[in-house]
Write an enzyme that holds these catalytic residues in place. Structure first.
Site, PDB file in Angstrom:
ATOM      1  CE1 TYR A   1      -7.855  -3.993  -9.675  1.00 41.26           C
ATOM      2  CE2 TYR A   1      -9.047  -6.058  -9.726  1.00 41.26           C
ATOM      3  CZ  TYR A   1      -8.512  -5.011  -9.016  1.00 41.26           C
ATOM      4  OH  TYR A   1      -8.647  -5.003  -7.671  1.00 41.26           O
TER       5      TYR A   1
ATOM      6  CG  ASP B   1      -9.000  -8.854  -6.714  1.00 38.91           C
ATOM      7  OD1 ASP B   1      -8.124  -9.505  -6.109  1.00 38.91           O
ATOM      8  OD2 ASP B   1      -9.455  -7.794  -6.294  1.00 38.91           O
TER       9      ASP B   1
ATOM     10  CD  GLU C   1      -5.119  -0.420  -8.185  1.00 32.37           C
ATOM     11  OE1 GLU C   1      -5.761   0.525  -8.694  1.00 32.37           O
ATOM     12  OE2 GLU C   1      -5.656  -1.344  -7.540  1.00 32.37           O
TER      13      GLU C   1
ATOM     14  CD1 TRP D   1      -2.404  -8.203  -1.111  1.00 32.92           C
ATOM     15  CD2 TRP D   1      -0.740  -9.399  -2.031  1.00 32.92           C
ATOM     16  NE1 TRP D   1      -2.644  -8.308  -2.467  1.00 32.92           N
ATOM     17  CE2 TRP D   1      -1.646  -9.031  -3.042  1.00 32.92           C
ATOM     18  CE3 TRP D   1       0.371 -10.145  -2.374  1.00 32.92           C
ATOM     19  CZ2 TRP D   1      -1.445  -9.399  -4.389  1.00 32.92           C
ATOM     20  CZ3 TRP D   1       0.568 -10.507  -3.695  1.00 32.92           C
ATOM     21  CH2 TRP D   1      -0.328 -10.134  -4.693  1.00 32.92           C
TER      22      TRP D   1
HETATM   23  C1  2M8 Z   1      -7.468  -5.167  -5.201  1.00 32.85           C
HETATM   24  O1  2M8 Z   1      -8.490  -5.917  -4.557  1.00 32.85           O
HETATM   25  C2  2M8 Z   1      -9.627  -5.325  -3.901  1.00 32.85           C
HETATM   26  C3  2M8 Z   1     -10.390  -6.454  -3.229  1.00 32.85           C
HETATM   27  O2  2M8 Z   1      -9.602  -7.042  -2.250  1.00 32.85           O
HETATM   28  C4  2M8 Z   1     -10.535  -4.577  -4.831  1.00 32.85           C
HETATM   29  O3  2M8 Z   1     -10.352  -4.608  -6.054  1.00 32.85           O
HETATM   30  O4  2M8 Z   1     -11.474  -3.942  -4.338  1.00 32.85           O
HETATM   31  C5  2M8 Z   1      -6.351  -6.162  -5.570  1.00 32.85           C
HETATM   32  O5  2M8 Z   1      -5.421  -5.603  -6.460  1.00 32.85           O
HETATM   33  C6  2M8 Z   1      -5.675  -6.665  -4.305  1.00 32.85           C
HETATM   34  O6  2M8 Z   1      -4.575  -7.469  -4.627  1.00 32.85           O
HETATM   35  C7  2M8 Z   1      -5.207  -5.497  -3.432  1.00 32.85           C
HETATM   36  O7  2M8 Z   1      -4.733  -6.003  -2.217  1.00 32.85           O
HETATM   37  C8  2M8 Z   1      -6.339  -4.491  -3.171  1.00 32.85           C
HETATM   38  C9  2M8 Z   1      -5.859  -3.219  -2.490  1.00 32.85           C
HETATM   39  O8  2M8 Z   1      -4.748  -2.679  -3.173  1.00 32.85           O
HETATM   40  O9  2M8 Z   1      -6.972  -4.116  -4.396  1.00 32.85           O
END
Ligand code: 2M8
Length: 464
Positions: free
Chosen positions: A387, A194, A431, A52
């Site tokens: 987060y 998450d 982020e 996404w």
């Molecule tokens: C975060 O997720 C990843 C796992 O998929 C992680 O924390 O390692 C989330 O914020 C997710 O929505 C996002 O797509 C990803 C990369 O930005 O990071």
């Protein structure tokens, strides 16, 4: 943009960070995070391609480099599974070793499933389906341009329509065998939010079994590891992954035995909005009438499914645990799902706006800016720095801004846009942000944050 044209509320003379620099700064981040034909979500924390994220990135790139926007999605769709699933991560074989975990080896998806692509390594999960919305943006930004560009965009739509259609069909069938209109997720990572307290209850009863050892690499890339999900959460995430591997990522087997099956209202609402985009794409490419009828059916079923999840007491929509049939009663931004899905009655829209403006969300008087925290500060599980448990996420602001425009709520949309851009001008493209102090957290050069800024800047005239 001239300074006297700056929207109200934007800092006018902040050294090195005023709004007129947001556009080039955002474009610069997307350039620096670019790898060949796609873009990393962040320089070191996320070194692979995320599903996404790429959709949002393409949406932003559509305004500055249409070809890269198309390439971004083409690279992602090249790893689509035979089932139609668009994987949540496509691994870059050239990423530095020991930079991200779980890695391609741990997922082992191509060895375990015949449905996985053979030419690349991917995770076995998916993420919210923003992609058709990005494809439509690519089309919108090409229309009215020179004939050759319009034709290129039309070819892109023709090539990608079948991929989008099979992706949405996968979500409407394999992920909704009940025909409820709601998408079932197998893992909190599939929600994109998450460690949100949305999942606390469903994870609580999960007993972690004999977990193969692992080392987290994410913690080495952030200033304060306590902002990332906890080790207990990671054990659960990794245990769910082992269980999915045991079922060889087979949908029917997973549905039979998996201990985490949840109807995710945010993904479901995004699917409704993406189906509206797909409907427009279907018309451009003159897709068969049967497709159009199916897509229309998915839209109404999705809205009906979300209506079933409405909690009148909270004035929000709630996820549902498939295994217990119970709603997961916690106030998070996902509760605004019906706004994202659209097609609301005036009454339901008014209910949602009241909660959005209330102290439980953007109306909290202690906020640095009136932007909705990812989890309501009134929730016991709220944490301002952890987060998805409290911080403000620009990408979530984008979803609300865009949905408010579609709902005809131009001035509320304009406020979210103004405050989001002001926050980025003030503190950079982080982020996520601490809601009470505005402190930038997580990765400080996050691609999708830059991308949504480009989109908000470009769509200014329509929302102001
Ligand atoms: C975060 O997720 C990843 C796992 O998929 C992680 O924390 O390692 C989330 O914020 C997710 O929505 C996002 O797509 C990803 C990369 O930005 O990071």
């Amino acid at each position: 943009m001239q300074e006297d044209q700056l929207p109200e509320g934007i800092p006018r003379r902040e050294t090195g960070s005023s709004l007129d620099r947001v556009n080039p700064m955002a474009a610069g981040i997307l350039k620096r995070n670019g790898i060949k034909s796609w873009t990393k979500p962040a320089p070191s924390l996320y070194p692979h391609q995320w599903s996404w994220d790429s959709a949002f990135i393409a949406l932003g790139l559509a305004h500055v480099d249409n070809r890269r926007a198309r390439d971004e999605l083409e690279s992602l769709f090249a790893s689509q599974w035979a089932t139609g699933k668009v994987p949540h991560i496509v691994f870059d074989p050239e990423a530095p070793p020991r930079s991200y975990f779980p890695d391609a080896e741990r997922w082992n998806s191509s060895a375990l499933s015949r449905d996985a692509p053979s030419g690349s390594h991917t995770s076995g999960l998916c993420q919210p389906p923003v992609h058709a919305i990005a494809v439509r943006r690519i089309w919108e930004t090409s229309r009215g341009k020179e004939a050759e560009r319009v034709e290129r965009a039309r070819r892109f739509l023709r090539a990608n329509y079948p991929r989008l259609f099979s992706w949405h069909r996968y979500l409407a069938t394999a992920r909704d065998p009940e025909g409820s209109g709601l998408v079932t997720i197998y893992h909190p990572w599939e929600s994109g939010t998450d460690n949100s307290p949305r999942w606390d209850d469903a994870l609580e009863s999960l007993e972690v079994g004999d977990l193969p050892p692992y080392t987290r690499y994410d913690l080495q890339h952030v200033a304060d590891p306590s902002h990332r999900p906890s080790n207990e959460e990671y054990d659960r995430y990794l245990w769910l992954l082992e269980l999915l591997k045991r079922e060889r990522y087979d949908e029917a087997e997973i549905y039979d035995s998996h201990p985490f099956l949840v109807k995710d209202v945010l993904s479901s609402a995004i699917l409704v909005a993406a189906n509206e985009a797909l409907l427009e794409i279907a018309r451009v490419v003159e897709a068969p009438e049967e497709d159009v009828a199916l897509i229309e059916g998915w839209i109404s079923r999705g809205r009906a499914g979300l209506a079933e999840q409405w909690d009148p007491g909270l004035g929000l929509c709630l996820d549902r645990n498939v295994l217990t049939g119970k709603p997961l009663r916690v106030r998070t931004i996902a509760g605004f799902a019906p706004l994202i899905a659209g097609g609301l009655t005036e009454e339901r829209l008014a209910d949602l706006l009241e909660v959005l403006d209330s102290p439980a969300f953007a109306g909290n008087p202690d906020l640095h800016r009136p932007l909705p925290p990812s989890t309501s500060p009134d929730e016991p599980a709220f944490h301002p720095r952890s987060y998805w448990r409290g911080p403000v996420w620009p990408v979530a602001n984008w979803l609300l801004w865009w949905s408010l425009i579609r709902a005809g709520e131009a001035s509320r949309a304009a406020q979210i846009r103004r405050e989001t851009l002001a926050q980025l001008a003030e503190s950079g493209f982080a982020e996520y942000f601490e809601p009470f102090t505005g402190e930038p957290l997580g990765s400080l050069e996050q691609s999708w944050t830059a991308a949504i800024a480009l989109d908000m800047l470009a769509v200014e005239s329509k929302s102001n």
